[in-house]
Design a protein around this motif. Sequence first.
Motif, PDB file in Angstrom:
ATOM      1  N   CYS A 169       0.840  -1.203   0.000  1.00 34.15           N
ATOM      2  CA  CYS A 169       0.000   0.000   0.000  1.00 34.15           C
ATOM      3  C   CYS A 169       0.874   1.251   0.000  1.00 34.15           C
ATOM      4  O   CYS A 169       1.483   1.575  -1.023  1.00 34.15           O
ATOM      5  CB  CYS A 169      -0.947  -0.020   1.191  1.00 34.15           C
ATOM      6  N   ASP A 170       0.957   1.943   1.112  1.00 34.22           N
ATOM      7  CA  ASP A 170       1.643   3.235   1.136  1.00 34.22           C
ATOM      8  C   ASP A 170       2.866   3.256   2.038  1.00 34.22           C
ATOM      9  O   ASP A 170       3.315   4.315   2.459  1.00 34.22           O
ATOM     10  CB  ASP A 170       0.670   4.345   1.553  1.00 34.22           C
ATOM     11  N   GLU A 171       3.425   2.105   2.346  1.00 32.74           N
ATOM     12  CA  GLU A 171       4.657   2.026   3.116  1.00 32.74           C
ATOM     13  C   GLU A 171       5.612   1.048   2.453  1.00 32.74           C
ATOM     14  O   GLU A 171       5.205  -0.053   2.070  1.00 32.74           O
ATOM     15  CB  GLU A 171       4.372   1.603   4.565  1.00 32.74           C
ATOM     16  N   THR A 172       6.854   1.462   2.313  1.00 29.91           N
ATOM     17  CA  THR A 172       7.886   0.596   1.756  1.00 29.91           C
ATOM     18  C   THR A 172       8.693   0.036   2.911  1.00 29.91           C
ATOM     19  O   THR A 172       9.331   0.783   3.654  1.00 29.91           O
ATOM     20  CB  THR A 172       8.812   1.385   0.821  1.00 29.91           C
ATOM     21  N   GLY A 173       8.636  -1.279   3.080  1.00 30.38           N
ATOM     22  CA  GLY A 173       9.350  -1.921   4.174  1.00 30.38           C
ATOM     23  C   GLY A 173      10.362  -2.927   3.662  1.00 30.38           C
ATOM     24  O   GLY A 173      10.053  -3.706   2.749  1.00 30.38           O
ATOM     25  N   LEU A 215      11.856   1.246   7.233  1.00 28.98           N
ATOM     26  CA  LEU A 215      10.500   1.532   6.761  1.00 28.98           C
ATOM     27  C   LEU A 215      10.417   2.973   6.282  1.00 28.98           C
ATOM     28  O   LEU A 215      10.903   3.895   6.961  1.00 28.98           O
ATOM     29  CB  LEU A 215       9.482   1.311   7.881  1.00 28.98           C
ATOM     30  N   TYR A 216       9.806   3.152   5.134  1.00 34.49           N
ATOM     31  CA  TYR A 216       9.540   4.494   4.610  1.00 34.49           C
ATOM     32  C   TYR A 216       8.035   4.648   4.447  1.00 34.49           C
ATOM     33  O   TYR A 216       7.381   3.832   3.794  1.00 34.49           O
ATOM     34  CB  TYR A 216      10.229   4.711   3.261  1.00 34.49           C
ATOM     35  N   SER A 217       7.477   5.693   5.061  1.00 30.11           N
ATOM     36  CA  SER A 217       6.039   5.947   4.988  1.00 30.11           C
ATOM     37  C   SER A 217       5.740   7.061   3.990  1.00 30.11           C
ATOM     38  O   SER A 217       6.468   8.059   3.913  1.00 30.11           O
ATOM     39  CB  SER A 217       5.497   6.336   6.365  1.00 30.11           C
ATOM     40  N   GLN A 218       4.655   6.900   3.240  1.00 30.49           N
ATOM     41  CA  GLN A 218       4.233   7.883   2.257  1.00 30.49           C
ATOM     42  C   GLN A 218       3.156   8.834   2.792  1.00 30.49           C
ATOM     43  O   GLN A 218       2.461   9.474   2.006  1.00 30.49           O
ATOM     44  CB  GLN A 218       3.693   7.168   1.009  1.00 30.49           C
ATOM     45  N   ILE A 219       3.009   8.938   4.091  1.00 29.01           N
ATOM     46  CA  ILE A 219       1.935   9.739   4.680  1.00 29.01           C
ATOM     47  C   ILE A 219       1.924  11.162   4.129  1.00 29.01           C
ATOM     48  O   ILE A 219       0.883  11.688   3.727  1.00 29.01           O
ATOM     49  CB  ILE A 219       2.052   9.760   6.216  1.00 29.01           C
ATOM     50  N   HIS A 222      -0.004 -10.982   2.787  1.00 33.33           N
ATOM     51  CA  HIS A 222       0.151  -9.845   3.697  1.00 33.33           C
ATOM     52  C   HIS A 222      -0.458 -10.120   5.076  1.00 33.33           C
ATOM     53  O   HIS A 222       0.136  -9.783   6.106  1.00 33.33           O
ATOM     54  CB  HIS A 222      -0.521  -8.621   3.061  1.00 33.33           C
ATOM     55  N   MET A 223      -1.628 -10.747   5.097  1.00 35.77           N
ATOM     56  CA  MET A 223      -2.292 -11.019   6.369  1.00 35.77           C
ATOM     57  C   MET A 223      -1.546 -12.078   7.179  1.00 35.77           C
ATOM     58  O   MET A 223      -1.504 -12.019   8.408  1.00 35.77           O
ATOM     59  CB  MET A 223      -3.741 -11.469   6.131  1.00 35.77           C
ATOM     60  N   GLU A 224      -0.954 -13.046   6.493  1.00 38.88           N
ATOM     61  CA  GLU A 224      -0.147 -14.026   7.221  1.00 38.88           C
ATOM     62  C   GLU A 224       1.051 -13.334   7.859  1.00 38.88           C
ATOM     63  O   GLU A 224       1.450 -13.668   8.987  1.00 38.88           O
ATOM     64  CB  GLU A 224       0.329 -15.150   6.302  1.00 38.88           C
ATOM     65  N   GLY A 225       1.621 -12.372   7.157  1.00 38.44           N
ATOM     66  CA  GLY A 225       2.703 -11.608   7.754  1.00 38.44           C
ATOM     67  C   GLY A 225       2.288 -10.975   9.065  1.00 38.44           C
ATOM     68  O   GLY A 225       2.991 -11.076  10.077  1.00 38.44           O
ATOM     69  N   ASP A 237       2.283  -1.989   8.568  1.00 37.32           N
ATOM     70  CA  ASP A 237       2.967  -2.733   7.509  1.00 37.32           C
ATOM     71  C   ASP A 237       4.480  -2.596   7.664  1.00 37.32           C
ATOM     72  O   ASP A 237       4.988  -1.497   7.929  1.00 37.32           O
ATOM     73  CB  ASP A 237       2.548  -2.204   6.136  1.00 37.32           C
ATOM     74  N   ASN A 238       5.190  -3.696   7.481  1.00 39.49           N
ATOM     75  CA  ASN A 238       6.643  -3.677   7.644  1.00 39.49           C
ATOM     76  C   ASN A 238       7.270  -4.859   6.931  1.00 39.49           C
ATOM     77  O   ASN A 238       6.611  -5.865   6.646  1.00 39.49           O
ATOM     78  CB  ASN A 238       7.012  -3.696   9.133  1.00 39.49           C
ATOM     79  N   GLY A 239       8.552  -4.738   6.632  1.00 38.60           N
ATOM     80  CA  GLY A 239       9.256  -5.806   5.935  1.00 38.60           C
ATOM     81  C   GLY A 239       9.649  -6.964   6.825  1.00 38.60           C
ATOM     82  O   GLY A 239       9.845  -8.088   6.344  1.00 38.60           O
ATOM     83  N   ALA A 240       9.740  -6.716   8.144  1.00 39.98           N
ATOM     84  CA  ALA A 240      10.187  -7.772   9.053  1.00 39.98           C
ATOM     85  C   ALA A 240       9.221  -8.946   9.063  1.00 39.98           C
ATOM     86  O   ALA A 240       9.630 -10.114   9.046  1.00 39.98           O
ATOM     87  CB  ALA A 240      10.362  -7.202  10.459  1.00 39.98           C
ATOM     88  N   MET A 241       7.925  -8.664   9.101  1.00 38.51           N
ATOM     89  CA  MET A 241       6.943  -9.741   9.147  1.00 38.51           C
ATOM     90  C   MET A 241       6.952 -10.545   7.844  1.00 38.51           C
ATOM     91  O   MET A 241       6.711 -11.756   7.846  1.00 38.51           O
ATOM     92  CB  MET A 241       5.544  -9.178   9.415  1.00 38.51           C
ATOM     93  N   ILE A 242       7.258  -9.875   6.725  1.00 43.17           N
ATOM     94  CA  ILE A 242       7.311 -10.569   5.432  1.00 43.17           C
ATOM     95  C   ILE A 242       8.558 -11.438   5.348  1.00 43.17           C
ATOM     96  O   ILE A 242       8.514 -12.580   4.866  1.00 43.17           O
ATOM     97  CB  ILE A 242       7.276  -9.545   4.285  1.00 43.17           C
ATOM     98  N   ALA A 243       9.677 -10.910   5.841  1.00 38.91           N
ATOM     99  CA  ALA A 243      10.910 -11.705   5.849  1.00 38.91           C
ATOM    100  C   ALA A 243      10.757 -12.945   6.714  1.00 38.91           C
ATOM    101  O   ALA A 243      11.186 -14.043   6.342  1.00 38.91           O
ATOM    102  CB  ALA A 243      12.070 -10.840   6.343  1.00 38.91           C
TER     103      ALA A 243
END
Length: 348
Positions: free
Chosen positions: A17-21, A36-40, A118-121, A307-313
């Motif tokens: 969505c609007d955050e790069t993790g 994490l970079y937020s696009q707020i 994403h939800m499993e993350g 949203d974050n990259g850690a949960m995806i990793a």
Amino acid sequence: MSDQPIAKPVLGIESSCDETGVAVYDLQRGLLAHRLYSQIRLHAEYGGVVPELASRDHVRKLLPLLKETLDAAGLGVADLGGVAYTAGPGLIGALLVGASAARALAWSLDVPAIGVHHMEGHLLAPLLEAEAPEPPFVALLVSGGHSMLIAVDAIGVYRLLGDTLDDAAGEAFDKTAKLMGLPYPGGPELARLAESGTSGRFRFARPMTDRPGLDFSFSGLKTQVLLAWQNSDRTDTTRADIARGFEEAMVDTLRIKCLRALEATGARSLVIAGGVGANKRLRAQLAEAAQRQGFRVYFPRPEFCTDNGAMIALAGALRLQAGQLEDNAIRVFPRWDLEQLRPLHPGT
């Protein structure tokens, strides 16, 4: 590409969505680094996420963020054993940015890549903590797009117990904040304002708690707040009091439904995930209920609720370690049923 389970760190990319993790996770050493970079600020002037702008900003930020994360972990790309990325659900353009980068990097390194739900993350984010839950447990997943109660029988074995019939919890927070004139993103602003409000001045309904079931509905609550605001003196004090009343109604509703889900499943562990899971009142209410009724409640730290990259990793590393390999095709799923996922271990 090697067909052996990974034994080296996994890079995770989140761009739904609007955050790069971006994060690096090692199954033996844990989380090595995350950024994490937020696009707020980008979307604030529009009052919501603009998908095309979100996609372009992911393109602009992803590779520099990837390099920054690897540098923080003290690693180079050659040290990676695999790449995980969010494959859905989410904005299709945003998903494709992360998926394309992940697949290209994995192909160039001759390491496996895997698309993560994403939800499993979010469901597995509490596993990043020192005190991590073990299935089976019940999970409350509450964010801007989802309000779900899920029975987690095992990793990859999920049963939907309850869902929202209209607005998600985070969406209701944001819309309620907007109608009272709070800046974007409204949910966190409303929660901060509620801290200074007077409890009991405004009392709103606890939707769908007067009947059996585990589904949610927040559109009526949002309408009640709108009418209360329109018929009020609209002072700053009243705005804070209405925010307090709304938050109390929302949190009380979520608490009641969580307790029902635990009773229905017989589970003694509850996981709270998603952006609304960072709400202080929700955490306090559920921690108190857990102490009173003798169950365990697990929260990821607030930075891992959004949203974050850690949960995806982490999710990707677990599946790659289990030997769940994919071909090199770039696939994303704007809509993706969580119950369709494969078990981490067949037979569970």
